[in-house]
Design a protein around this motif. Structure first.
Motif, mmCIF file in Angstrom:
data_model
loop_
_atom_site.group_PDB
_atom_site.id
_atom_site.type_symbol
_atom_site.label_atom_id
_atom_site.label_comp_id
_atom_site.label_asym_id
_atom_site.label_seq_id
_atom_site.Cartn_x
_atom_site.Cartn_y
_atom_site.Cartn_z
ATOM 1 N N PHE A 19 0.016 -7.657 4.629
ATOM 2 C CA PHE A 19 0.012 -6.267 4.175
ATOM 3 C C PHE A 19 1.375 -5.637 4.428
ATOM 4 O O PHE A 19 2.040 -5.938 5.424
ATOM 5 C CB PHE A 19 -1.055 -5.452 4.900
ATOM 6 C CG PHE A 19 -2.457 -5.750 4.474
ATOM 7 C CD1 PHE A 19 -3.068 -5.018 3.466
ATOM 8 C CD2 PHE A 19 -3.180 -6.778 5.077
ATOM 9 C CE1 PHE A 19 -4.369 -5.297 3.079
ATOM 10 C CE2 PHE A 19 -4.473 -7.061 4.699
ATOM 11 C CZ PHE A 19 -5.076 -6.315 3.696
ATOM 12 N N HIS B 16 -5.237 6.017 -1.333
ATOM 13 C CA HIS B 16 -4.330 4.900 -1.064
ATOM 14 C C HIS B 16 -4.335 3.990 -2.287
ATOM 15 O O HIS B 16 -5.411 3.653 -2.807
ATOM 16 C CB HIS B 16 -4.791 4.090 0.158
ATOM 17 C CG HIS B 16 -4.801 4.865 1.429
ATOM 18 N ND1 HIS B 16 -3.922 5.891 1.693
ATOM 19 C CD2 HIS B 16 -5.606 4.769 2.531
ATOM 20 C CE1 HIS B 16 -4.170 6.383 2.895
ATOM 21 N NE2 HIS B 16 -5.184 5.731 3.418
ATOM 22 N N THR B 17 -3.160 3.596 -2.737
ATOM 23 C CA THR B 17 -3.058 2.672 -3.858
ATOM 24 C C THR B 17 -2.525 1.343 -3.351
ATOM 25 O O THR B 17 -1.485 1.303 -2.688
ATOM 26 C CB THR B 17 -2.134 3.223 -4.955
ATOM 27 O OG1 THR B 17 -2.628 4.486 -5.401
ATOM 28 C CG2 THR B 17 -2.062 2.259 -6.144
ATOM 29 N N ALA B 18 -3.243 0.268 -3.643
ATOM 30 C CA ALA B 18 -2.865 -1.068 -3.183
ATOM 31 C C ALA B 18 -2.570 -1.958 -4.385
ATOM 32 O O ALA B 18 -3.290 -1.927 -5.385
ATOM 33 C CB ALA B 18 -3.991 -1.681 -2.351
ATOM 34 N N ALA C 272 3.446 1.269 -4.858
ATOM 35 C CA ALA C 272 2.797 0.207 -4.090
ATOM 36 C C ALA C 272 3.369 -1.153 -4.462
ATOM 37 O O ALA C 272 3.546 -2.027 -3.599
ATOM 38 C CB ALA C 272 1.289 0.234 -4.339
ATOM 39 N N VAL D 34 0.848 -1.199 0.000
ATOM 40 C CA VAL D 34 0.000 0.000 0.000
ATOM 41 C C VAL D 34 0.878 1.241 0.000
ATOM 42 O O VAL D 34 1.786 1.385 0.825
ATOM 43 C CB VAL D 34 -0.933 0.033 1.229
ATOM 44 C CG1 VAL D 34 -1.823 1.275 1.176
ATOM 45 C CG2 VAL D 34 -1.786 -1.230 1.303
ATOM 46 N N VAL E 120 2.777 -1.640 4.407
ATOM 47 C CA VAL E 120 2.378 -0.240 4.285
ATOM 48 C C VAL E 120 3.627 0.627 4.335
ATOM 49 O O VAL E 120 4.447 0.502 5.262
ATOM 50 C CB VAL E 120 1.404 0.166 5.407
ATOM 51 C CG1 VAL E 120 1.023 1.644 5.281
ATOM 52 C CG2 VAL E 120 0.157 -0.702 5.373
ATOM 53 N N PRO F 239 0.362 4.931 0.725
ATOM 54 C CA PRO F 239 -0.656 5.833 1.291
ATOM 55 C C PRO F 239 -0.397 7.304 0.971
ATOM 56 O O PRO F 239 0.747 7.758 0.924
ATOM 57 C CB PRO F 239 -0.533 5.570 2.794
ATOM 58 C CG PRO F 239 0.913 5.220 2.979
ATOM 59 C CD PRO F 239 1.377 4.566 1.714
ATOM 60 N N LEU G 39 -11.252 -1.464 1.249
ATOM 61 C CA LEU G 39 -10.003 -2.211 1.116
ATOM 62 C C LEU G 39 -10.167 -3.651 1.580
ATOM 63 O O LEU G 39 -9.732 -4.596 0.904
ATOM 64 C CB LEU G 39 -8.896 -1.513 1.918
ATOM 65 C CG LEU G 39 -7.548 -2.249 2.007
ATOM 66 C CD1 LEU G 39 -6.926 -2.402 0.625
ATOM 67 C CD2 LEU G 39 -6.596 -1.507 2.948
#
Length: 284
Positions: free
Chosen positions: A52, A13-15, A102, A6, A54, A8, A40
């Motif tokens: 995940f 937010h781009t995942a 990301a 992710v 981040v 942020p 999400l």
């Protein structure tokens, strides 16, 4: 296993999801609003076995990372320096987009096993917030006190003495008898500054009371050390956090640049800094 990186930002937010080989499986951009986390998690339901990563989980990504940790997800923090290196080494050079960022975040987390695991904020975060608030209050009190000194200098012969406090200033101001309109204005400003000083004194006192309760809740033994009171103990615990995450005392000291700290105690684990060794060479 799917790893979701992710990137942020304040507004979005781009995942990006990657497989165990680091190949992109899917990507999605989420607009930041009250329903972002729900969206999400709904998107991630297609991968029950997931992790995940981040970027900047201690900064801009803190809110999302904490929501994920609170939901029981496995989350790691990827420093921006590592994702930047991955971007430079990737095909296409250093061209930067949110989706690529990301992707690089996910790839870094996939192949780096020493990244910090994000855990829910606890008492250490409360202590850090309280100590930072106290610093702000003390700085503001110092500014107000200096300004009050400057105003009283023009109202009293010889000005106010050093070591001025709210009570001392109130006594001095009782003897002020303005003659001109300018002095009347100065007196009014001094009264306002005195009110501000009393308010800040109360806020600092209330803050220290909260800090004392928060330190007691950690059951730390730091306050048993000679010369180490509530405020310093709160700063150490609040900024260091769980000391067990540091392999040695040298890692801990280098992390926060605590050059004068000679011991870190967390429960029954103690780190002691060895005294410096000096070599004396005799000259013939």
């Amino acid at each position: 296993m799917i790893l979701i990186g992710v990137d942020p930002h304040k507004s979005s937010h781009t995942a990006v999801a990657v497989d165990t080989a680091g190949h992109q499986v899917a990507q999605r951009r989420f607009v930041v609003n009250a329903g972002t986390f729900r969206q999400l998690m709904r998107w991630c339901e297609q991968w029950p076995d997931r992790r995940f990563a981040v970027e900047g989980a201690g900064g801009l990504g803190r809110s999302l990372a904490q929501q994920l940790a609170a939901a029981g997800e496995n989350v790691v923090d990827v420093p921006s320096t590592l994702s930047a290196r991955a971007r430079l080494l990737a095909t296409g050079g250093d061209r930067k987009t949110d989706a690529k960022d990301a992707l690089h975040v996910a790839q870094v987390a996939l192949f780096r096993h020493d990244l910090r695991l994000v855990v829910q904020e606890d008492q250490t975060t409360i202590l850090r917030l309280l100590t930072e608030r106290r610093d702000d209050l003390v700085h503001e009190r110092t500014r107000v006190l200096n300004r009050l000194h400057a105003v009283l200098r023009d109202l009293l012969p010889g000005g106010a003495p050093t070591g001025l406090s709210a009570d001392k200033a109130a006594v001095l101001m009782k003897g002020i008898r303005p003659v001109t309109a300018t002095d009347n204005c100065r007196r009014d400003i001094a009264r306002d500054l005195l009110a501000d000083l009393r308010r800040l004194d109360r806020q600092v006192k209330d803050n220290e009371a909260e800090m004392r309760e928060a330190v007691a809740a950690t059951r730390t033994t730091l306050t048993t050390l000679p010369g180490l009171g509530t405020v310093l103990a709160a700063k150490i615990i609040g900024h260091i956090g769980d000391v067990s995450r540091f392999p040695t005392e040298h890692h801990a000291l280098a992390r926060r640049r605590l050059n004068v700290l000679w011991a870190l105690i967390r429960d029954h684990r103690t780190f002691e800094v060895a005294p410096p060794q000096h070599t004396v060479t005799a000259t013939p």
